[in-house]
Design a protein around this motif. Structure first.
Motif, short mmCIF file in Angstrom:
data_model
loop_
_atom_site.label_atom_id
_atom_site.label_comp_id
_atom_site.label_asym_id
_atom_site.label_seq_id
_atom_site.Cartn_x
_atom_site.Cartn_y
_atom_site.Cartn_z
N SER A 127 0.81 -1.12 -0.09
CA SER A 127 0.05 0.25 0.03
C SER A 127 1.01 1.29 -0.06
O SER A 127 1.98 1.16 0.44
N GLU A 128 0.27 2.42 -0.35
CA GLU A 128 1.03 3.67 -0.31
C GLU A 128 1.47 3.83 1.17
O GLU A 128 2.47 4.65 1.04
N ASP A 129 0.67 3.50 1.90
CA ASP A 129 1.09 3.95 3.30
C ASP A 129 2.23 2.84 4.02
O ASP A 129 2.36 2.93 5.13
N GLY A 130 2.79 2.25 3.14
CA GLY A 130 3.94 1.35 3.57
C GLY A 130 3.70 0.07 4.42
O GLY A 130 4.46 -0.57 5.11
N TYR A 131 2.56 -0.54 3.93
CA TYR A 131 2.31 -1.83 4.44
C TYR A 131 2.23 -3.04 3.31
O TYR A 131 1.71 -2.58 2.17
N MET A 132 2.79 -4.15 3.66
CA MET A 132 2.87 -5.31 2.64
C MET A 132 1.71 -6.43 3.00
O MET A 132 1.91 -6.86 4.19
N TYR A 133 0.92 -6.66 2.28
CA TYR A 133 -0.17 -7.53 2.16
C TYR A 133 0.29 -8.86 1.50
O TYR A 133 0.60 -8.66 0.32
N LEU A 134 0.17 -9.84 2.26
CA LEU A 134 0.48 -11.27 1.65
C LEU A 134 -0.89 -12.10 1.61
O LEU A 134 -1.45 -12.29 2.77
N SER A 135 -1.03 -12.80 0.64
CA SER A 135 -1.84 -13.89 0.46
C SER A 135 -1.53 -15.31 0.12
O SER A 135 -0.70 -15.30 -0.68
N SER A 136 -1.89 -16.28 0.79
CA SER A 136 -1.79 -17.72 0.43
C SER A 136 -0.40 -18.07 0.90
O SER A 136 0.48 -18.03 0.27
#
Length: 169
Positions: A18-27
């Motif tokens: 995200s633009e606010d510096g969070y990494m989202y991982l799936s599976s």
């Protein structure tokens, strides 16, 4: 021209930053890392393995978790360390592979890359009441397998495994 590996992260099928510096991982599941303090050693701020997961999309502070065993869960991600489930699009016998919302956020288009030649490979869900989504339309292409879909304006841009790239109004 000379990339150097500087770190590694847990495996995932799909990532979004995200633009606010969070990494989202799936599976497997959904995991969220804060990259702001130390991108080489990010802090895990959220983890949920309730569903297998597959792909995720983040649109307007909503995370759409497309999963083969749970359908699509819709989360509020305004506080990435404390996700709130807003609603669930039921599995309904399809593999929720990926998807995207309409520009106004009232409809969710879900791709089923495992659909047989006699099954709908794109379903359209009314999510204007996110707690009570319902199916409003579907699309069947017996000659191809859908992969991903993105919506811009009034058009859905859809990639297929064997049919190339298509644009739908």
């Amino acid at each position: 021209t000379n990339p150097t590996q500087v770190g590694t992260f847990p495996g995932a099928h799909n990532i979004t930053i995200s633009e606010d510096g969070y990494m989202y991982l799936s599976s497997p599941g959904v995991r969220i890392f804060n990259l702001n303090l130390d991108p080489l050693n990010p802090e895990l701020v959220f983890s949920d393995n309730q569903c297998d997961g597959h792909d995720i999309s983040i649109i307007d502070n909503r995370l759409f978790d497309f999963s083969d065993n749970c359908g699509t869960r819709i989360f509020d991600v305004s506080q990435p360390d404390t996700l709130v489930v807003l609603g669930v699009v039921p599995p309904s016998g399809i593999f929720h592979h990926s998807g995207w919302t309409s520009e106004n956020g009232n409809h969710l288009f879900v791709c089923d890359e495992l659909a047989s030649s006699s099954e709908n490979d794109i379903t359209v869900w009314d999510i204007s009441d996110v707690q009570n989504p319902f199916l409003v339309d579907s699309f069947l292409d017996p000659a191809s397998y859908v992969h991903n879909l993105y919506v811009l304006g009034d058009y859905a841009f859809v990639s297929y495994y064997r049919a190339g790239f298509r644009v739908f109004d």
